[in-house]
Design an enzyme around this catalytic site. Structure first.
Site, PDB file in Angstrom:
ATOM      1  N   ASP A   7       0.879  -1.170   0.000  1.00 31.16           N
ATOM      2  CA  ASP A   7       0.000   0.000   0.000  1.00 31.16           C
ATOM      3  C   ASP A   7       0.915   1.219   0.000  1.00 31.16           C
ATOM      4  OD1 ASP A   7      -2.230   1.705   0.231  1.00 31.16           O
ATOM      5  OD2 ASP A   7      -2.043   1.711   2.413  1.00 31.16           O
ATOM      6  N   GLU A  67      -1.356  -1.600  -4.676  1.00 31.72           N
ATOM      7  CA  GLU A  67      -2.629  -0.892  -4.833  1.00 31.72           C
ATOM      8  C   GLU A  67      -2.456   0.209  -5.869  1.00 31.72           C
ATOM      9  OE1 GLU A  67      -6.307   0.736  -2.169  1.00 31.72           O
ATOM     10  OE2 GLU A  67      -4.345   0.675  -1.233  1.00 31.72           O
ATOM     11  N   ASP A 139      -1.938   1.072   7.284  1.00 30.69           N
ATOM     12  CA  ASP A 139      -1.304   0.896   5.979  1.00 30.69           C
ATOM     13  C   ASP A 139      -0.851  -0.558   5.790  1.00 30.69           C
ATOM     14  OD1 ASP A 139      -1.413   3.633   4.916  1.00 30.69           O
ATOM     15  OD2 ASP A 139      -0.115   4.099   6.602  1.00 30.69           O
TER      16      ASP A 139
END
Length: 158
Positions: A7, A67, A139
């Site tokens: 992420d 992502e 995160d």
């Protein structure tokens, strides 16, 4: 197979690793790489690269999943996110990993069943899918969700 989920973020990049054996998914590790706000942009990106490279060197994942970027209201934030994402893609590719990318809505749908799920719902589902997991932060949780999404997609392509 071990899957590294990432992420990306300039201030904090989350990472999460899962192992997939057949239809079983298990937690390998998770964490966050924080960059020093007092450093220049180039130095912060280098910190991020070194952190991700260290994770890859320690765990030897087979795949990476990152992502995809979303557009923020603030163009500066979007640009910084894009730069951090570029570092993540480059670190994984340099290590010879096949890299897949997933939009946030696909990740949420893979874990919760709806692309509009809240962060809390995703974290609750992580607790169900990976019982006893201790998350290093939100995160890291998002990164684990990306890794699990890839594990589901790899299984669906076979």
């Amino acid at each position: 197979m071990i899957i590294l989920g990432i992420d990306p973020g300039l201030t904090c990049t989350g990472w999460g690793l899962v192992a997939k054996a057949g239809s079983r998914i298990s937690h390998v590790g998770n964490g966050q790489i924080r960059t020093d706000l007092d450093l220049s942009m180039a130095e912060r990106l280098l910190e991020l690269d070194r952190g991700l490279t260290a994770v890859i060197d320690i765990y030897h994942p087979d795949f990476a999943a990152v992502e995809e970027i979303f557009v923020n209201v603030n163009p500066q934030s979007t640009l910084k996110l894009g730069q951090a994402r570029g570092v993540a893609l480059c670190a994984a590719a340099r290590a010879g990993l096949a890299v897949s990318e997933y939009p946030s809505k696909v990740v949420k749908k893979a874990l919760v069943g709806t692309g509009g799920a809240a962060k809390g719902q995703v974290q609750a589902m992580l607790g169900v899918l990976l019982p006893g997991v201790k998350l290093a932060g939100s995160d890291a949780a998002d990164a684990l969700a990306v890794a699990i999404t890839h594990a589901h997609h790899v299984g669906s392509h076979r």
